[in-house]
Write a protein that holds these residues in place. Structure first.
Motif, mmCIF file in Angstrom:
data_model
loop_
_atom_site.group_PDB
_atom_site.id
_atom_site.type_symbol
_atom_site.label_atom_id
_atom_site.label_comp_id
_atom_site.label_asym_id
_atom_site.label_seq_id
_atom_site.Cartn_x
_atom_site.Cartn_y
_atom_site.Cartn_z
ATOM 1 N N GLY A 140 2.705 12.781 3.364
ATOM 2 C CA GLY A 140 2.110 12.318 2.116
ATOM 3 C C GLY A 140 2.798 12.794 0.863
ATOM 4 N N THR A 141 4.069 13.166 0.944
ATOM 5 C CA THR A 141 4.789 13.652 -0.247
ATOM 6 C C THR A 141 5.813 12.647 -0.768
ATOM 7 O OG1 THR A 141 6.461 14.736 1.136
ATOM 8 C CG2 THR A 141 4.529 16.036 0.505
ATOM 9 N N ALA A 142 5.876 11.467 -0.201
ATOM 10 C CA ALA A 142 6.878 10.484 -0.631
ATOM 11 C C ALA A 142 6.516 9.961 -2.022
ATOM 12 C CB ALA A 142 6.951 9.338 0.368
ATOM 13 N N ASN A 143 7.323 10.301 -3.004
ATOM 14 C CA ASN A 143 7.108 9.760 -4.343
ATOM 15 C C ASN A 143 7.889 8.464 -4.500
ATOM 16 O OD1 ASN A 143 9.632 10.897 -4.309
ATOM 17 N ND2 ASN A 143 9.451 11.933 -6.275
ATOM 18 N N LEU A 144 7.855 7.888 -5.697
ATOM 19 C CA LEU A 144 8.454 6.572 -5.890
ATOM 20 C C LEU A 144 9.969 6.581 -5.703
ATOM 21 C CD1 LEU A 144 7.626 3.721 -6.426
ATOM 22 C CD2 LEU A 144 7.730 4.138 -8.874
ATOM 23 N N PRO A 145 10.707 7.551 -6.255
ATOM 24 C CA PRO A 145 12.157 7.551 -5.987
ATOM 25 C C PRO A 145 12.489 7.653 -4.496
ATOM 26 C CG PRO A 145 11.670 8.951 -7.852
ATOM 27 C CD PRO A 145 10.358 8.558 -7.268
ATOM 28 N N PRO A 151 0.813 -1.231 0.000
ATOM 29 C CA PRO A 151 0.000 0.000 0.000
ATOM 30 C C PRO A 151 0.840 1.272 0.000
ATOM 31 C CG PRO A 151 -0.853 -1.589 1.593
ATOM 32 C CD PRO A 151 0.461 -2.115 1.129
ATOM 33 N N ALA A 152 1.951 1.262 0.727
ATOM 34 C CA ALA A 152 2.796 2.469 0.767
ATOM 35 C C ALA A 152 3.396 2.755 -0.601
ATOM 36 C CB ALA A 152 3.903 2.289 1.810
ATOM 37 N N LEU A 153 3.798 1.702 -1.298
ATOM 38 C CA LEU A 153 4.360 1.902 -2.626
ATOM 39 C C LEU A 153 3.296 2.342 -3.619
ATOM 40 C CD1 LEU A 153 6.879 -1.053 -2.814
ATOM 41 C CD2 LEU A 153 7.436 1.364 -2.896
ATOM 42 N N ARG A 154 2.100 1.772 -3.507
ATOM 43 C CA ARG A 154 1.011 2.204 -4.387
ATOM 44 C C ARG A 154 0.671 3.667 -4.129
ATOM 45 N NH1 ARG A 154 -1.619 -2.798 -3.245
ATOM 46 N NH2 ARG A 154 -3.119 -1.668 -1.950
ATOM 47 N N LYS A 155 0.698 4.085 -2.873
ATOM 48 C CA LYS A 155 0.441 5.491 -2.560
ATOM 49 C C LYS A 155 1.542 6.379 -3.122
ATOM 50 C CE LYS A 155 -0.489 8.662 1.251
ATOM 51 N NZ LYS A 155 -0.576 8.827 2.727
#
Length: 314
Positions: free
Chosen positions: A260-265, A84-88
């Motif tokens: 809530g600003t963590a993007n994929l990189p 879920p964290a990665l999907r977010k």
């Protein structure tokens, strides 16, 4: 009994062997030979690490327990897509990329239209507008975090205090918008340069003919300028998406991936350097590279179509 010897007869001049010109394949290799060192260097620096990352992505490999690694196949990719964290983080990456690209394109188009006109000091204004794109990304993020966003001594709250306004904590109240604003500030000059090149490649005779027929500035912009800039807008959007999808500096510097600003990189960074999960981080990195390649493919098609149009126009 005497042996007789005969001297070999000299070959006539017209039968001397002629030097054949090198074949086309040999000429091609001779032309490419100076580029081979650069090609080898690029393969060593970029492709070999990617191959290593691809191999590690198929292993359950924690850096704290290096002897306990085992081959798991595509299990890491399933965990990445099911986390879920990665999907977010994927959704955050999409929101961040779309917002920054669209805002940069709109502002870049407005600035390009301004610089396309002749006025006194245009060269100085153009240099000042390009300057944000030349700033190091980490320095730009620090500038926005401390000089503009700081709730105690930041410029934004200083201006609001001067007019009697509120004193918000910009990063805490609007974290994603704070990251987006810093990226828009830095990438608007890039879009402006691309669109300005498109504006300066317009057919001026066609524009003059439209003015003679009674067309106004808005009609020329809608019916002539925008259709001509379509390829340049696509190119700016695709190139901007490639770079902003991979952005790490602004998220790490301004919010540290929180709120809530963590993007994929940034999520890949967390998996690798904080959780020490080499396999999961490698699988997520491979997915980022695949997404970037897909976007880059469309960008290359747009660039090639632009080149074909310019060649046909010439």
């Amino acid at each position: 009994m005497t042996a007789t010897t005969t001297a070999p007869s000299a070959a006539p001049e017209h039968t001397r062997p002629t030097v054949r010109p090198p074949s086309g394949r040999l000429r091609a290799w001779a032309t490419r030979a100076p580029l081979l060192p650069a090609l080898i260097f690029m393969i060593v620096v970029t492709q070999l690490p990617f191959v290593a990352t691809l191999v590690i992505s198929f292993f359950d490999w924690n850096a704290l327990y290096p002897d306990a690694r085992s081959f798991t196949g595509f299990a890491n990719y399933g965990d990445v897509l099911g986390d879920p964290a990665l999907r977010k983080s994927v959704w955050t990456t999409i929101l961040l990329t779309v917002a920054v690209v669209l805002a940069s394109l709109v502002l870049g188009l407005a600035l390009a239209l301004l610089l396309d006109r002749k006025f006194k000091g245009r060269g100085v204004v153009r240099t000042l507008l390009i300057a944000p794109f030349l700033v190091v990304p980490v320095a730009a993020a620090l500038l926005w975090k401390h000089v503009l966003y700081n709730p105690e001594y930041g410029l934004l709250n200083g201006l609001l205090h001067y007019v009697g306004g509120p004193q918000p904590d910009w990063i805490s109240n609007t974290p994603l918008l704070a990251v987006e604003a810093s990226l828009v500030w830095q990438w608007t000059p890039f879009m402006m340069l691309i669109l300005l090149a498109g504006l300066q490649s317009r057919d001026q005779q066609q524009i003059e003919a439209a003015r003679v027929d009674g067309a106004g500035d808005w009609q020329i912009f809608v019916h002539l300028t925008l259709p001509h800039l379509r390829r340049y807008l696509e190119l700016g959007a695709l190139l901007g998406s490639i770079y902003i999808v991979q952005n790490f500096d602004a998220v790490f510097t301004i919010t540290s991936g929180g709120l809530g600003t963590a993007n994929l990189p940034y999520t890949v960074y967390q998996s690798f350097y904080q959780a020490h999960e080499n396999g999961l981080a490698s699988a997520a990195g491979v997915l980022v590279v695949i997404g970037s390649i897909i976007i880059a493919t469309f960008a290359l098609r747009v660039v090639s179509s632009l080149f074909r149009e310019e060649v046909g126009r010439a």
